[in-house]
Write an enzyme that holds these catalytic residues in place. Structure first.
Site, PDB file in Angstrom:
ATOM      1  NE  ARG A  62       0.840  -6.463   9.911  1.00  0.00           N
ATOM      2  CZ  ARG A  62       0.145  -7.508   9.370  1.00  0.00           C
ATOM      3  NH1 ARG A  62      -0.740  -7.016   8.370  1.00  0.00           N
ATOM      4  NH2 ARG A  62      -0.058  -8.563   9.679  1.00  0.00           N
ATOM      5  N   GLY A 105      -3.993 -14.230  12.394  1.00  0.00           N
ATOM      6  CA  GLY A 105      -5.242 -14.062  11.421  1.00  0.00           C
ATOM      7  C   GLY A 105      -6.301 -14.859  11.304  1.00  0.00           C
ATOM      8  CE1 TYR A 156      -3.077  -2.825  -0.365  1.00  0.00           C
ATOM      9  CE2 TYR A 156      -2.943  -3.275   1.697  1.00  0.00           C
ATOM     10  CZ  TYR A 156      -3.619  -3.430   0.817  1.00  0.00           C
ATOM     11  OH  TYR A 156      -4.313  -4.614   0.630  1.00  0.00           O
TER      12      TYR A 156
END
Length: 351
Positions: free
Chosen positions: A226, A310, A179
């Protein structure tokens, strides 16, 4: 595995154990970016995770990439997230909201303003994006002007303030997974010739500016980040200088005294060892392929202070209890990961 049950201090938060729920996009927010009532139940069910890191949450209209992801930049978003944080706190958990600006990993059909994505440079990722009209090619983004970048930093700062207003215990800056922030790191996505491109120091600058702005706004003890060194998600290639960029970046971020650094690890063990030495605060480690039998191994080896998971938490709202009692685990249903309603979201059974 016994070390994972030791308490730990993260920033100024006392946690009962060394497990955390990793951020997971579930694409179930309302059309205006407000978390749904289902999200309130979803996070509350998983409060025993201790530290919950929310799904990626956009800090602006430009930050959205996927359908039905939540935002944290309007009063309506704040009210929606306040319901989530209150429910988590009532069950004894803590929640950091992850701030995710996807940069070029977007499609105009998925954003409120339907504009061209923005990125460090006008270079498309060469991938497709799911939209209401099916899978479509991600278009070429528009390069952010140098004078626009301070406003993008400001959007992160304001979103962090909104998160705290919504009752979050802190925010995690998403600098990973292909991202916007990681796009600045990668030479094949960042061809800039200004102070944000070229050298390692310049390509790391945006991430550092975002972290400094948020830490100044809400406190370093409530600010985290992160990173995913060597990740090729979103078509990125960090090149031969990638490891050195992360060594520089982690050393600079370490000076800020942030609550934690969250590493999504893709296999460069030498770099991970260096990061562990450079980082003096809490380090959370996520190995995407970690087996159930290996839980606690990085804590025991002192490579991490906390391990994040997760899918285990996605399918097992009471994963902590199941792990303690060696109970059988629910298996995740991949078909219900993204979008939809309660099925595959809040209907996984507890013990």
């Amino acid at each position: 595995m016994n070390n994972i049950w030791q308490p730990i201090l993260v920033g100024d938060i006392h946690l009962p154990h060394r497990l955390a729920m990793a951020p997971m996009t579930r694409s179930r927010a309302q059309a205006n970016g407000v978390p749904s009532d289902l999200a309130v139940e979803y996070y509350a069910q998983r409060a025993s995770a201790g530290l919950l890191i929310s799904e990626g949450t956009q800090p602006s209209d430009d930050g959205q990439g996927y359908l039905a992801t939540p935002g944290i930049y309007t009063p309506e978003h704040v009210e929606g997230w306040r319901k989530v944080t209150s429910a988590v706190h009532e069950k004894g958990g803590r929640l950091f909201i992850q701030l995710m600006h996807v940069g070029r990993m977007s499609h105009p059909d998925n954003t409120p303003h339907h504009r061209q994505p923005v990125a460090p440079s006008a270079i498309a990722p060469g991938e497709q994006m799911f939209t209401a009209n099916g899978m479509l090619d991600i278009p070429q983004p528009r390069a952010l002007l140098t004078e626009e970048i301070p406003q993008t930093v400001e959007n992160f700062r304001i979103a962090a303030r909104r998160a705290i207003e919504a009752g979050a215990d802190g925010v995690e800056i998403h600098g990973a997974n292909g991202y916007l922030i990681q796009q600045f790191f990668a030479p094949n996505a960042n061809a800039r010739d200004d102070r944000y491109g070229g050298s390692i120091e310049n390509r790391a600058r945006f991430a550092i500016e975002v972290a400094k702005a948020i830490a100044a706004e809400i406190g370093p003890e409530r600010t985290a980040i992160r990173l995913s060194p060597s990740a090729t998600l979103g078509g990125l290639d960090e090149g031969l200088e990638g490891p050195d960029l992360y060594r520089y970046l982690v050393a600079e971020l370490n000076k800020l005294g942030l609550a934690y650094l969250h590493i999504m690890h893709f296999g460069n063990e030498a770099l991970l060892a260096d990061i562990r030495k450079l980082w003096e605060q809490v380090l959370i480690l996520n190995r995407p392929s970690r087996s159930l039998e290996a839980i606690g191994s990085d804590i025991n080896a002192k490579l991490a202070d906390i391990e994040s998971y997760g899918q285990f938490f996605l399918a097992n709202p009471d994963f902590v209890e199941r792990l303690k009692t060696n109970a059988t685990l629910n298996q995740p249903n991949h078909a219900t990961y993204y979008g939809g309603g309660a099925h595959g979201y809040i209907d996984y059974p507890a013990l």
